[in-house]
Design a protein around this motif. Structure first.
Motif, PDB file in Angstrom:
ATOM      1  N   THR A  27       0.847  -1.188   0.000  1.00 55.25           N
ATOM      2  CA  THR A  27       0.000   0.000   0.000  1.00 55.25           C
ATOM      3  C   THR A  27       0.886   1.243   0.000  1.00 55.25           C
ATOM      4  OG1 THR A  27      -0.162  -0.376   2.400  1.00 55.25           O
ATOM      5  CG2 THR A  27      -2.056  -1.012   1.070  1.00 55.25           C
ATOM      6  N   HIS A  42      -0.893   8.798  -9.933  1.00 54.65           N
ATOM      7  CA  HIS A  42      -2.028   7.893  -9.761  1.00 54.65           C
ATOM      8  C   HIS A  42      -2.081   6.811 -10.825  1.00 54.65           C
ATOM      9  CE1 HIS A  42      -4.587   9.606 -12.972  1.00 54.65           C
ATOM     10  NE2 HIS A  42      -4.229  10.797 -12.549  1.00 54.65           N
ATOM     11  N   PHE A  98      -1.134   3.332  -9.511  1.00 49.11           N
ATOM     12  CA  PHE A  98      -2.170   2.553  -8.835  1.00 49.11           C
ATOM     13  C   PHE A  98      -3.190   2.007  -9.830  1.00 49.11           C
ATOM     14  CE2 PHE A  98      -0.445   5.620  -5.856  1.00 49.11           C
ATOM     15  CZ  PHE A  98      -0.048   4.778  -4.820  1.00 49.11           C
ATOM     16  N   LEU A 115      -1.969  -1.495 -11.199  1.00 47.94           N
ATOM     17  CA  LEU A 115      -1.638  -2.596 -10.290  1.00 47.94           C
ATOM     18  C   LEU A 115      -2.210  -3.929 -10.754  1.00 47.94           C
ATOM     19  CD1 LEU A 115      -2.159  -0.836  -6.832  1.00 47.94           C
ATOM     20  CD2 LEU A 115       0.027  -1.497  -7.862  1.00 47.94           C
ATOM     21  N   TYR A 144      -3.041  -5.567  -3.602  1.00 49.69           N
ATOM     22  CA  TYR A 144      -2.404  -4.355  -4.111  1.00 49.69           C
ATOM     23  C   TYR A 144      -3.331  -3.162  -3.918  1.00 49.69           C
ATOM     24  CZ  TYR A 144       0.536  -7.879  -6.334  1.00 49.69           C
ATOM     25  OH  TYR A 144       1.372  -8.947  -6.553  1.00 49.69           O
ATOM     26  N   CYS A 190      -3.397   1.063  -1.775  1.00 47.18           N
ATOM     27  CA  CYS A 190      -2.823   2.388  -1.567  1.00 47.18           C
ATOM     28  C   CYS A 190      -3.091   2.847  -0.143  1.00 47.18           C
ATOM     29  CB  CYS A 190      -3.472   3.377  -2.548  1.00 47.18           C
ATOM     30  SG  CYS A 190      -2.896   5.089  -2.411  1.00 47.18           S
ATOM     31  N   ILE A 228      -8.664  -0.910  -7.071  1.00 50.64           N
ATOM     32  CA  ILE A 228      -7.599  -1.512  -6.282  1.00 50.64           C
ATOM     33  C   ILE A 228      -8.177  -2.464  -5.228  1.00 50.64           C
ATOM     34  CG2 ILE A 228      -5.979   0.359  -6.703  1.00 50.64           C
ATOM     35  CD1 ILE A 228      -6.658   1.513  -3.984  1.00 50.64           C
TER      36      ILE A 228
END
Length: 240
Positions: A39, A51, A54, A57, A71, A73, A94
């Motif tokens: 994260t 961003h 992310f 991912l 996975y 953040c 995510i």
């Protein structure tokens, strides 16, 4: 009690951590973790990734070195309206999201009303799974309001080991109060390392000592069971 998951870890992508995703996963495997969350810091933190990182991912494998990988953040709360620093479409894609307040992003204030409001409004976001290190003394809060909202929204409260040993010094008394309120209200907590180096992954020793002092019931600590944690995420709408 053997705890088999750690959901708050960082890689070199966070800008001030020191090991790679593969190094973290390998170490997690070596110490017997079954589930590892990576994260990295949201884009508003200095040195953090764009961003797009992310958003991509999805290309990563679900398993590394025998460890199931999640996975996500550690997103930053960026204002007192509870907004986060990831686009909503990425939040939805995510695996897991921690919401935290960080001083480089939000100016520290002793106004507990403002800080509490930021957390409470963030918790209205259905994509938030964990409230990160809420015991930070630089951002005092009304703890019981936070815990009651966590129960209402089915959000986990983090007891962050790093807060006791390397950052946010002075958190111990507040974290103990938060854990006690979780015990009182039947709110589940999650122990996290907040590791910025692989050899700190899975180390919850300082946090566990705090929980022992208040006789925290094991059934309120979600780190005990991979199945229970994945079921929690599925209940929150994640297809894992």
């Amino acid at each position: 009690m053997k705890y088999i998951l750690d959901m708050h870890t960082h890689t070199i992508v966070s800008g001030h951590a020191y090991t790679t995703l593969l190094e973290n996963a390998k170490y997690a495997s070596e110490i017997g973790l079954q589930l590892l969350g990576t994260t990295d810091h949201g884009p508003s933190m200095p040195g953090a990734p764009h961003h797009w990182y992310f958003g991509n991912l999805k290309v990563l494998p679900r398993e590394l070195f025998g460890v199931t990988m999640l996975y996500g953040c550690e997103a930053n709360i960026i204002d007192y309206e509870g907004n986060l620093d990831l686009p909503m479409d990425i939040q939805e894609r995510i695996d897991i999201m921690i919401a935290s307040i960080h001083e480089p992003v939000m100016e520290a204030t002793e106004n507990a009303d403002l800080n509490t409001t930021a957390f409470l409004k963030t918790m209205d976001n259905p994509n938030v799974h964990i409230i990160g290190h809420p015991g930070n003394p630089k951002f005092p809060i009304h703890e019981e309001e936070l815990i009651k909202k966590a129960k209402e929204k089915n959000i986990l409260i983090e007891i962050n080991n790093s807060s006791f040993v390397s950052s946010r010094i002075g958190s111990s008394k507040i974290c103990s109060k938060i854990a006690s309120l979780c015990k009182e209200h039947g709110v589940k907590i999650i122990l996290n390392s907040d590791a910025h180096f692989c050899q700190r992954i899975g180390n919850f020793d300082a946090a566990v000592e705090v929980l022992k002092q208040i006789n925290m019931p094991e059934e309120l600590i979600i780190n005990r069971s991979k199945t229970e944690f994945l079921d929690f995420l599925r209940f929150k709408g994640k297809k894992i």
